[in-house]
Design an enzyme around this catalytic site. Structure first.
Site, PDB file in Angstrom:
ATOM      1  N   TYR A 119      -4.725  -7.098  10.830  1.00 13.57           N
ATOM      2  CA  TYR A 119      -4.981  -6.778   9.424  1.00 13.57           C
ATOM      3  C   TYR A 119      -4.196  -7.773   8.586  1.00 13.57           C
ATOM      4  O   TYR A 119      -2.993  -7.971   8.810  1.00 13.57           O
ATOM      5  CB  TYR A 119      -4.526  -5.347   9.121  1.00 13.57           C
ATOM      6  N   ASP A 133       0.211 -15.202  10.144  1.00 14.67           N
ATOM      7  CA  ASP A 133       0.442 -14.134   9.167  1.00 14.67           C
ATOM      8  C   ASP A 133       1.704 -13.392   9.600  1.00 14.67           C
ATOM      9  O   ASP A 133       1.665 -12.515  10.460  1.00 14.67           O
ATOM     10  CB  ASP A 133      -0.764 -13.189   9.124  1.00 14.67           C
ATOM     11  N   LYS A 185       6.754  -8.225   2.391  1.00 12.32           N
ATOM     12  CA  LYS A 185       7.663  -7.170   2.860  1.00 12.32           C
ATOM     13  C   LYS A 185       9.150  -7.542   2.777  1.00 12.32           C
ATOM     14  O   LYS A 185       9.760  -7.524   1.713  1.00 12.32           O
ATOM     15  CB  LYS A 185       7.269  -6.747   4.281  1.00 12.32           C
TER      16      LYS A 185
HETATM   17  P1  KE4 Z   1       0.051  -6.061   1.390  1.00 15.51           P
HETATM   18  O1  KE4 Z   1      -1.081  -6.588   0.562  1.00 15.51           O
HETATM   19  O2  KE4 Z   1      -0.165  -4.584   1.770  1.00 15.51           O
HETATM   20  O3  KE4 Z   1       1.428  -6.316   0.776  1.00 15.51           O
HETATM   21  O4  KE4 Z   1       0.116  -6.875   2.761  1.00 15.51           O
HETATM   22  C1  KE4 Z   1      -1.058  -6.947   3.541  1.00 15.51           C
HETATM   23  C2  KE4 Z   1      -0.681  -7.304   4.971  1.00 15.51           C
HETATM   24  C3  KE4 Z   1      -0.894  -8.589   5.419  1.00 15.51           C
HETATM   25  N1  KE4 Z   1      -0.570  -8.956   6.679  1.00 15.51           N
HETATM   26  C4  KE4 Z   1      -0.005  -8.073   7.539  1.00 15.51           C
HETATM   27  C5  KE4 Z   1       0.346  -8.511   8.924  1.00 15.51           C
HETATM   28  C6  KE4 Z   1       0.247  -6.740   7.127  1.00 15.51           C
HETATM   29  O5  KE4 Z   1       0.805  -5.866   7.994  1.00 15.51           O
HETATM   30  C7  KE4 Z   1      -0.093  -6.344   5.819  1.00 15.51           C
HETATM   31  C8  KE4 Z   1       0.122  -4.933   5.320  1.00 15.51           C
HETATM   32  N2  KE4 Z   1       0.631  -4.010   6.252  1.00 15.51           N
HETATM   33  C9  KE4 Z   1       0.263  -2.623   6.049  1.00 15.51           C
HETATM   34  C10 KE4 Z   1       0.855  -1.817   7.202  1.00 15.51           C
HETATM   35  N3  KE4 Z   1       0.161  -1.976   8.379  1.00 15.51           N
HETATM   36  C11 KE4 Z   1       0.685  -2.110   4.714  1.00 15.51           C
HETATM   37  C12 KE4 Z   1       0.631  -0.627   4.584  1.00 15.51           C
HETATM   38  C13 KE4 Z   1      -0.493  -0.172   3.694  1.00 15.51           C
HETATM   39  O6  KE4 Z   1      -1.568  -0.805   3.722  1.00 15.51           O
HETATM   40  O7  KE4 Z   1      -0.273   0.812   2.971  1.00 15.51           O
END
Ligand code: KE4
Length: 429
Positions: free
Chosen positions: A144, A239, A267
């Site tokens: 993701y 990523d 993060k």
């Molecule tokens: P954000 O747009 O949520 O800040 O980041 C997206 C993203 C991109 N790449 C990786 C590897 C990620 O894990 C994420 C976001 N992680 C999720 C948890 N698996 C965020 C939690 C959520 O979507 O509420």
């Protein structure tokens, strides 16, 4: 456990916010549990609106590697508030964080701050397509990379949890150039690159995957990605939004000694404030506006409060012994959980890289999305609810990773293992 307040707040939230939450996985739908409204947090513990205390293994989905409200982070935020919150202009803080990131991650010679991981990966993809003049992007099933249209294909995390097939609203014309292949399959990548390599702008990968549950790269997988992208003039994008500064100060690329062309962050580099970043080789990053023609922008990019929180966090992680402590505590937790599963005769499969871990209710190794989906989701849901009632706050999905912080002390680990033993015992019944 009293949950009246969370129940009331959740009912009211659903009238104003879709699903009552601002991110789908927080609705706890897949584990059949009431989302807890969190009132405050300290160290490795959360306190919910009803006053219940939990040991937190979500850590805001990764950022809280120091634990909540680390004094140095709180102080850094307080100090910057005395100067203001947002200027929409360059500041010394964003310069210092950019310098720190390039110092920590040698493949990153220049970096652009954005406001989320989604923005980081979306921008990196646009940059790769702009630089190569090619359209095709390869990703991996179960990975993701945020919710940008082009990457919402066979995604993990909330898409996997909620079984959303891609997503309505994403035109086929947008994802026609996105190919998704099995993770940890060098053969699949080699076959596609042999046929289409000359048209591939980039391969994007979570070098340590955390959105199909936690899955580590098999030896040779990342090396193959580096090889086939170099051979075909495609870019390799790591990523590291989740694993960056999580699995090592230099990220997964330092652990596996791979030099990608671009890296995405998020993060941890914001210390709990909204942040994302993408960076890489100067000859590539120099093509981003205003230096180059490839456009990307953001009102709050480089926000001083986020920069201050991120700098304070990295300052603590640079201290000698920080990652050894994370490793030792995480190993003790994982070994204890495996022992409890054995004792209760519950088949589980474990993956762990540093303080990022995954526990799957299956007796088979979990090496990709297909094997992750073999997990017993009903059992996971029952385990999750028992742990929550025992004051242990896990990610509400089999397809998420768990995180240990520097604030998870021996008592917290011991309390977690005791709760896990009791929860697993109910599953064997
Ligand atoms: P954000 O747009 O949520 O800040 O980041 C997206 C993203 C991109 N790449 C990786 C590897 C990620 O894990 C994420 C976001 N992680 C999720 C948890 N698996 C965020 C939690 C959520 O979507 O509420």
């Amino acid at each position: 456990m009293k949950t009246d307040r969370s129940t009331t707040l959740f009912q009211r939230s659903q009238a104003f916010i879709p699903g009552g939450v601002n991110s789908p996985v927080r609705a706890c739908k897949s584990v059949g549990s009431l989302p807890r409204f969190i009132d405050r947090a300290e160290g490795c513990r959360l306190v919910d609106a009803d006053g219940n205390t939990y040991i937190d293994y979500v850590g805001s989905w990764g950022p809280m590697i120091l634990g909540h409200r680390h004094p140095a982070v709180v102080q850094a935020i307080s100090d910057v508030l005395a100067r203001g919150t947002s200027f929409g202009a360059p500041t010394d803080l964003e310069l210092e964080l950019a310098r720190r990131v390039t110092e920590a991650v040698p493949s990153v010679e220049m970096v652009r701050m954005v406001n989320s991981g989604t923005e980081a990966t979306m921008s990196a993809i646009r940059l790769a397509r702009g630089v190569t003049g090619r359209d095709i992007v390869i990703k991996f099933d179960g990975c993701y990379h945020g919710h940008a249209d082009t990457l919402l294909v066979d995604a993990g995390s909330g898409v996997a949890t909620l079984n959303i097939p891609g997503s309505p609203g994403v035109p086929a014309s947008v994802v026609q150039h996105t190919l998704s292949l099995p993770y940890n399959s060098p053969e699949a990548v080699q076959a596609v690159m042999a046929e289409k390599g000359g048209d591939v702008a980039a391969i994007i990968v979570e070098p340590v995957a955390g959105n199909m549950g936690m899955v580590a790269p098999k030896p040779g997988f990342l090396e193959t990605l580096r090889e086939v992208t170099a051979q075909n003039g495609s870019l390799l994008i790591f990523d590291e939004v989740m694993c960056g500064f999580r699995v090592a100060y230099g990220g997964a690329q330092s652990l596996y000694d791979i030099r990608p062309d671009l890296t995405c962050f998020g993060k941890i580099i914001g210390g709990g404030m909204p942040v994302g970043a993408y960076g890489g080789r100067q000859d590539i990053m120099g093509q981003i506006a205003p230096e180059g023609a490839i456009y990307q922008a953001g009102t709050l990019s480089g926000n001083p409060v986020a920069m201050a929180a991120g700098l304070a966090t990295l300052e603590q992680l640079r201290k000698p012994g920080a990652y050894e402590t994370l490793e030792n505590r995480s190993r003790r937790l994982a070994e204890g959980l495996a022992e409890a599963a054995r004792r209760n005769r519950i088949p589980v499969s474990f993956n762990r890289v540093g303080s990022m871990l995954g526990m799957f209710f299956t007796d088979q190794p979990v090496v990709d999305f297909a094997s992750a989906k073999m997990s017993d989701l009903d059992r996971f849901g029952r385990y999750y609810r028992h742990m929550l009632d025992a004051g242990i706050y896990l990610a509400p999905s089999q397809f998420e990773a768990g995180f240990v912080s520097l604030a998870h002390d021996d008592d917290a680990i011991a309390q977690t293992l005791e709760a896990a033993d009791a929860a697993l015992a109910t599953l064997s019944a």
